[in-house]
Design a protein around this motif. Structure first.
Motif, PDB file in Angstrom:
ATOM      1  N   SER A   1       0.821  -1.217   0.000  1.00 48.21           N
ATOM      2  CA  SER A   1       0.000   0.000   0.000  1.00 48.21           C
ATOM      3  C   SER A   1       0.853   1.264   0.000  1.00 48.21           C
ATOM      4  CB  SER A   1      -0.941   0.006   1.205  1.00 48.21           C
ATOM      5  OG  SER A   1      -0.203   0.123   2.418  1.00 48.21           O
ATOM      6  N   GLN A   2       2.129   1.146   0.405  1.00 52.51           N
ATOM      7  CA  GLN A   2       2.992   2.321   0.472  1.00 52.51           C
ATOM      8  C   GLN A   2       3.903   2.469  -0.748  1.00 52.51           C
ATOM      9  OE1 GLN A   2       4.737   3.273   4.367  1.00 52.51           O
ATOM     10  NE2 GLN A   2       3.410   1.725   5.281  1.00 52.51           N
ATOM     11  N   LEU A   3       3.754   1.582  -1.723  1.00 54.29           N
ATOM     12  CA  LEU A   3       4.472   1.750  -2.984  1.00 54.29           C
ATOM     13  C   LEU A   3       3.774   2.830  -3.814  1.00 54.29           C
ATOM     14  CD1 LEU A   3       5.181  -1.968  -4.004  1.00 54.29           C
ATOM     15  CD2 LEU A   3       6.788  -0.336  -3.011  1.00 54.29           C
ATOM     16  N   PRO A   4       4.459   3.457  -4.767  1.00 52.97           N
ATOM     17  CA  PRO A   4       3.809   4.459  -5.634  1.00 52.97           C
ATOM     18  C   PRO A   4       2.545   3.890  -6.282  1.00 52.97           C
ATOM     19  CG  PRO A   4       6.175   4.508  -5.951  1.00 52.97           C
ATOM     20  CD  PRO A   4       5.897   3.345  -5.049  1.00 52.97           C
ATOM     21  N   ALA A   5       1.585   4.740  -6.578  1.00 53.43           N
ATOM     22  CA  ALA A   5       0.258   4.323  -7.037  1.00 53.43           C
ATOM     23  C   ALA A   5       0.310   3.447  -8.288  1.00 53.43           C
ATOM     24  CB  ALA A   5      -0.605   5.555  -7.293  1.00 53.43           C
ATOM     25  N   ASP A   6       1.241   3.729  -9.207  1.00 55.39           N
ATOM     26  CA  ASP A   6       1.281   2.974 -10.462  1.00 55.39           C
ATOM     27  C   ASP A   6       2.180   1.733 -10.387  1.00 55.39           C
ATOM     28  OD1 ASP A   6       3.548   4.523 -10.190  1.00 55.39           O
ATOM     29  OD2 ASP A   6       3.836   4.772 -12.347  1.00 55.39           O
ATOM     30  N   ILE A   7       2.729   1.449  -9.192  1.00 54.91           N
ATOM     31  CA  ILE A   7       3.571   0.251  -9.028  1.00 54.91           C
ATOM     32  C   ILE A   7       2.692  -0.881  -8.491  1.00 54.91           C
ATOM     33  CG2 ILE A   7       5.603  -0.756  -7.920  1.00 54.91           C
ATOM     34  CD1 ILE A   7       6.250   1.413  -9.960  1.00 54.91           C
ATOM     35  N   THR A   8       2.212  -1.715  -9.410  1.00 50.59           N
ATOM     36  CA  THR A   8       1.394  -2.869  -9.041  1.00 50.59           C
ATOM     37  C   THR A   8       2.284  -3.997  -8.537  1.00 50.59           C
ATOM     38  OG1 THR A   8       1.518  -3.768 -11.270  1.00 50.59           O
ATOM     39  CG2 THR A   8      -0.311  -2.248 -10.792  1.00 50.59           C
ATOM     40  N   PHE A   9       1.642  -5.073  -8.072  1.00 50.23           N
ATOM     41  CA  PHE A   9       2.412  -6.215  -7.570  1.00 50.23           C
ATOM     42  C   PHE A   9       3.275  -6.812  -8.680  1.00 50.23           C
ATOM     43  CE2 PHE A   9       2.508 -10.882  -6.494  1.00 50.23           C
ATOM     44  CZ  PHE A   9       3.448 -10.774  -5.480  1.00 50.23           C
ATOM     45  N   SER A  10       2.724  -6.912  -9.895  1.00 42.74           N
ATOM     46  CA  SER A  10       3.503  -7.485 -11.006  1.00 42.74           C
ATOM     47  C   SER A  10       4.695  -6.596 -11.357  1.00 42.74           C
ATOM     48  CB  SER A  10       2.609  -7.682 -12.237  1.00 42.74           C
ATOM     49  OG  SER A  10       2.057  -6.451 -12.655  1.00 42.74           O
ATOM     50  N   LYS A  11       4.493  -5.263 -11.290  1.00 43.08           N
ATOM     51  CA  LYS A  11       5.620  -4.354 -11.549  1.00 43.08           C
ATOM     52  C   LYS A  11       6.666  -4.444 -10.439  1.00 43.08           C
ATOM     53  CE  LYS A  11       3.232  -0.887 -14.386  1.00 43.08           C
ATOM     54  NZ  LYS A  11       2.781   0.522 -14.488  1.00 43.08           N
ATOM     55  N   ALA A  12       6.185  -4.629  -9.208  1.00 48.90           N
ATOM     56  CA  ALA A  12       7.122  -4.785  -8.090  1.00 48.90           C
ATOM     57  C   ALA A  12       7.979  -6.038  -8.278  1.00 48.90           C
ATOM     58  CB  ALA A  12       6.346  -4.858  -6.777  1.00 48.90           C
ATOM     59  N   LEU A  13       7.346  -7.118  -8.751  1.00 44.97           N
ATOM     60  CA  LEU A  13       8.097  -8.350  -9.024  1.00 44.97           C
ATOM     61  C   LEU A  13       9.111  -8.128 -10.144  1.00 44.97           C
ATOM     62  CD1 LEU A  13       5.320 -11.107  -8.823  1.00 44.97           C
ATOM     63  CD2 LEU A  13       7.092 -10.599  -7.132  1.00 44.97           C
ATOM     64  N   LYS A  14       8.740  -7.335 -11.145  1.00 41.08           N
ATOM     65  CA  LYS A  14       9.653  -7.046 -12.256  1.00 41.08           C
ATOM     66  C   LYS A  14      10.863  -6.255 -11.763  1.00 41.08           C
ATOM     67  CE  LYS A  14       9.807  -5.010 -16.889  1.00 41.08           C
ATOM     68  NZ  LYS A  14       9.085  -4.201 -17.902  1.00 41.08           N
ATOM     69  N   ILE A  15      10.607  -5.295 -10.875  1.00 38.48           N
ATOM     70  CA  ILE A  15      11.706  -4.501 -10.301  1.00 38.48           C
ATOM     71  C   ILE A  15      12.639  -5.400  -9.487  1.00 38.48           C
ATOM     72  CG2 ILE A  15      12.235  -2.720  -8.577  1.00 38.48           C
ATOM     73  CD1 ILE A  15       9.615  -1.317  -9.518  1.00 38.48           C
ATOM     74  N   ALA A  16      12.038  -6.287  -8.696  1.00 41.44           N
ATOM     75  CA  ALA A  16      12.833  -7.211  -7.895  1.00 41.44           C
ATOM     76  C   ALA A  16      13.642  -8.147  -8.791  1.00 41.44           C
ATOM     77  CB  ALA A  16      11.929  -8.023  -6.968  1.00 41.44           C
ATOM     78  N   GLY A  17      12.999  -8.609  -9.869  1.00 38.76           N
ATOM     79  CA  GLY A  17      13.689  -9.500 -10.805  1.00 38.76           C
ATOM     80  C   GLY A  17      14.852  -8.820 -11.495  1.00 38.76           C
ATOM     81  N   ALA A  18      14.663  -7.544 -11.865  1.00 39.91           N
ATOM     82  CA  ALA A  18      15.739  -6.788 -12.518  1.00 39.91           C
ATOM     83  C   ALA A  18      16.939  -6.628 -11.597  1.00 39.91           C
ATOM     84  CB  ALA A  18      15.223  -5.416 -12.940  1.00 39.91           C
ATOM     85  N   SER A  19      16.678  -6.657 -10.293  1.00 40.08           N
ATOM     86  CA  SER A  19      17.757  -6.509  -9.309  1.00 40.08           C
ATOM     87  C   SER A  19      18.299  -7.873  -8.840  1.00 40.08           C
ATOM     88  CB  SER A  19      17.249  -5.716  -8.108  1.00 40.08           C
ATOM     89  OG  SER A  19      16.785  -4.436  -8.508  1.00 40.08           O
ATOM     90  N   GLY A  20      17.843  -8.963  -9.479  1.00 44.37           N
ATOM     91  CA  GLY A  20      18.358 -10.299  -9.163  1.00 44.37           C
ATOM     92  C   GLY A  20      17.794 -10.898  -7.889  1.00 44.37           C
ATOM     93  N   LYS A  21      16.649 -10.395  -7.424  1.00 42.18           N
ATOM     94  CA  LYS A  21      16.084 -10.881  -6.153  1.00 42.18           C
ATOM     95  C   LYS A  21      15.105 -12.043  -6.328  1.00 42.18           C
ATOM     96  CE  LYS A  21      18.246  -7.553  -4.054  1.00 42.18           C
ATOM     97  NZ  LYS A  21      19.485  -7.849  -3.295  1.00 42.18           N
ATOM     98  N   MET A  22      14.686 -12.336  -7.564  1.00 40.69           N
ATOM     99  CA  MET A  22      13.675 -13.368  -7.785  1.00 40.69           C
ATOM    100  C   MET A  22      14.265 -14.660  -8.346  1.00 40.69           C
ATOM    101  SD  MET A  22      11.020 -12.017  -6.571  1.00 40.69           S
ATOM    102  CE  MET A  22       9.877 -13.311  -7.018  1.00 40.69           C
ATOM    103  N   GLU A  23      15.549 -14.839  -8.215  1.00 34.26           N
ATOM    104  CA  GLU A  23      16.189 -16.078  -8.683  1.00 34.26           C
ATOM    105  C   GLU A  23      16.040 -17.150  -7.607  1.00 34.26           C
ATOM    106  OE1 GLU A  23      20.144 -14.853  -9.568  1.00 34.26           O
ATOM    107  OE2 GLU A  23      19.523 -13.523 -11.214  1.00 34.26           O
ATOM    108  N   VAL A  24      14.975 -17.928  -7.722  1.00 31.52           N
ATOM    109  CA  VAL A  24      14.605 -18.895  -6.688  1.00 31.52           C
ATOM    110  C   VAL A  24      15.458 -20.156  -6.758  1.00 31.52           C
ATOM    111  CG1 VAL A  24      12.727 -20.313  -5.762  1.00 31.52           C
ATOM    112  CG2 VAL A  24      12.249 -18.019  -6.643  1.00 31.52           C
ATOM    113  N   LEU A  25      15.680 -20.687  -7.965  1.00 36.64           N
ATOM    114  CA  LEU A  25      16.342 -21.976  -8.125  1.00 36.64           C
ATOM    115  C   LEU A  25      17.759 -21.804  -8.659  1.00 36.64           C
ATOM    116  CD1 LEU A  25      13.398 -24.003  -9.719  1.00 36.64           C
ATOM    117  CD2 LEU A  25      14.036 -23.858  -7.307  1.00 36.64           C
TER     118      LEU A  25
END
Length: 560
Positions: free
Chosen positions: A197-221
């Motif tokens: 709820s405290q992310l910018p209004a246009d940053i949806t959950f999918s966009k947040a995941l994309k940002i995390a992925g771009a920073s190498g945070k979503m590499e699970v396996l």
């Protein structure tokens, strides 16, 4: 913290202690006190097992682990469902059939008294240390961020747990852990919602995941075979399975949870419930940490999250050097924020990663400065700030009332895991050491009273360990490292007992002593990642015991 936060925190903790003490205030015999009267339902067992493992360290360190290193840590838990199935099929039926109070009773019937005693002592050593850490972990973090006295916090957390654990034994632990897990689940869900709820209004959950992925945070396996990499699919499935088998199958703090089951089926369902829910729960907690990372892509974050480190630098000769690093850190933050707000494209991912690498280099330089101050300081200053990330977010970004709730989550987790540990330490001491070596007949109430005294004694010892402990690189790793040094050896002893019938007590005892010495040496020289110590210890003790038995004269076995 505001008045409302104190009210929420105080009411939550008071309810847990009062409820656990009142509901289980009478224990007529050892069966009631140590095995909870054998009337626990599967959901009670499942939640109690989860609460025992999910200490405050889980909710302090795991989000910080994800903030810095991403989702890869979840691989550590991949072996857990496999271990749950094996324990349900092999361990639980045997324990229930023999009607044992502790896991180590079985070893005497299969081998001898000295093997039972050795396994019990190995458990007492590692779990006694771990109990101190589960108190120390939240205490040192809360002390740093709230300014509370560390010694006072250790004593408060420890004695809150001692009150209801001494009073009600296993049943008190089980009934309070249900309430604690509910508080924990609700608190983490609210924290996740508040982050989003405290992310910018246009940053949806999918966009947040994309940002995390771009920073190498979503590499699970990670399928690599690099032994220098602590968390891969292979360390999780192999090392993790052996660690979980050891922990859930032979550690009395967990065995005691499902020995309280109404039947074999209730115990098995409880563990399967844990196996199905634990990995998604850890994934979610890591995801909370990743979302905290995304939050700080749009909001200012400190170069180091440990407030004591920042305070020490402000009063040191390195303040100008550190301030220059902070300026560079702010420039990088501003550059990333512009990229993300403009809706970065795939071709800009390399630019994001380059900025992250520069920021990591700055943070590494900051840690080196903190280490220099630490070397000249009387009080230890921790440079690694993983354990401070989530609590920093809570205190600086949540509304009144919710801060108290999240602190209640952390303290509830500390209390639940510590209660299980003290309960198990007391049971093992009372049954495997005291009762087994007292020759004269004693009444049931005598052993109940002794169990209570042992609970108090271990509680005081845990508080003492907490008061002299120092932070490791990461608290959640610290607990798992301590376990990995001992668990593989103990698991190997149990597997020999279950499956290798020709091996006798003397061979197992000698092999266990040799194995423990080797594992400590391997850990000391840092030859293997700690998760592999579980597999190595298990294989070593089994191999050495079988070889010794083959060459051991029959007359030696007859002495047993």
């Amino acid at each position: 913290m505001q008045t409302l936060d104190w009210i929420v925190l105080s009411i939550t903790l008071t309810f847990i202690v009062a409820y656990g003490t009142y509901v289980t205030r009478k224990s007529a015999n050892v069966q009631d006190y140590i095995k909870g009267g054998n009337d626990s339902k599967w959901w009670t067992i499942g939640l109690s097992v989860m609460a025992t493992q999910a200490s405050a360290i889980t909710f302090l360190s795991t989000p910080g682990q994800a903030f810095h290193s991403g989702m890869g840590f979840v691989q550590f838990y991949f072996g857990l469902p496999i271990a749950m199935v094996i324990i349900c099929v092999v361990f639980i039926p045997i324990y229930h059939k023999l009607k044992v109070y502790t896991a180590y009773e079985f070893l005497e019937g299969r081998f001898d008294l000295k093997t039972r005693t050795l396994a019990a002592i190995l458990f007492l050593i590692q779990r006694g240390l771990a109990a101190g850490i589960t108190i120390f972990a939240p205490a040192i973090i809360l002390s740093a961020v709230l300014g509370w006295d560390l010694l006072t916090l250790n004593i408060i957390i420890g004695f809150l747990v001692i009150i209801y654990t001494v009073s009600g034994g296993t049943k008190a632990v089980n009934v309070t852990q249900k309430q604690q897990m509910i508080i924990i689940f609700v608190g983490m869900l609210i924290a996740f919602y508040m982050i989003m709820s405290q992310l910018p209004a246009d940053i949806t959950f999918s966009k947040a995941l994309k940002i995390a992925g771009a920073s190498g945070k979503m590499e699970v396996l990670d399928f690599s075979f690099d032994l220098n990499n602590r968390y891969t699919i292979w360390t999780g499935l192999l090392g993790g399975t052996f660690l979980m088998l050891s922990y859930f199958g032979t550690d009395q703090s967990q065995v005691q949870r499902y020995l309280s089951g109404k039947s074999v089926r209730e115990s098995q369902l409880g563990l399967i419930f844990n196996g199905l829910l634990k990995v998604p729960m850890q994934f979610f907690i890591l995801l909370v940490g990743v979302m905290v990372f995304v939050f700080y892509q749009f909001n200012a974050s400190p170069l180091n999250f440990n407030p004591k480190a920042t305070e020490a630098i402000a009063n040191s000769e390195y303040v100008a050097e550190y301030q220059q690093l902070e300026k560079e850190h702010i420039k990088i933050e501003d550059a990333k924020k512009l990229l993300f707000l403009d809706g970065f494209q795939n071709e800009e991912i390399n630019q994001v990663r380059s900025l992250n690498e520069r920021d990591l280099a700055l943070k590494a330089s900051a840690k080196e400065i903190i280490k220099k101050i630490d070397e000249s300081s009387i009080e230890k200053i921790e440079s690694n700030d993983k354990d401070y990330v989530f609590i920093h977010f809570i205190l600086n970004n949540l509304p009144r009332g919710l801060i108290g709730l999240l602190l209640a989550v952390i303290l509830s987790a500390a209390m639940s895991s510590t209660a299980s540990e003290l309960n198990a330490l007391a049971s093992t001491t009372a049954i495997d050491l005291y009762k087994r070596n007292v020759r004269e007949e004693k009444s049931e109430m005598h052993y109940v009273k002794m169990s209570k005294w042992f609970t108090l004694g271990w509680g005081i010892l845990a508080i003492s360990v907490a008061c002299i402990a120092n932070l490791f690189e990461n608290l959640i790793e610290m607990v798992n490292i301590i376990g990995s040094i001992f668990y593989g050896n103990v698991l190997g002893i149990f597997l020999l007992a279950f499956f290798i019938k020709f091996v006798k007590g003397n061979a197992v005892f000698i092999a266990a002593v040799i194995t423990q010495a080797i594992i400590i040496w391997v850990f000391k020289i840092d030859w293997l990642p700690y998760l592999w110590l579980n597999l190595l210890g298990c294989v070593l003790v089994m191999g050495i015991a079988m070889i010794l038995q083959l060459f051991m004269p029959k007359s030696v076995d007859e002495i047993e």
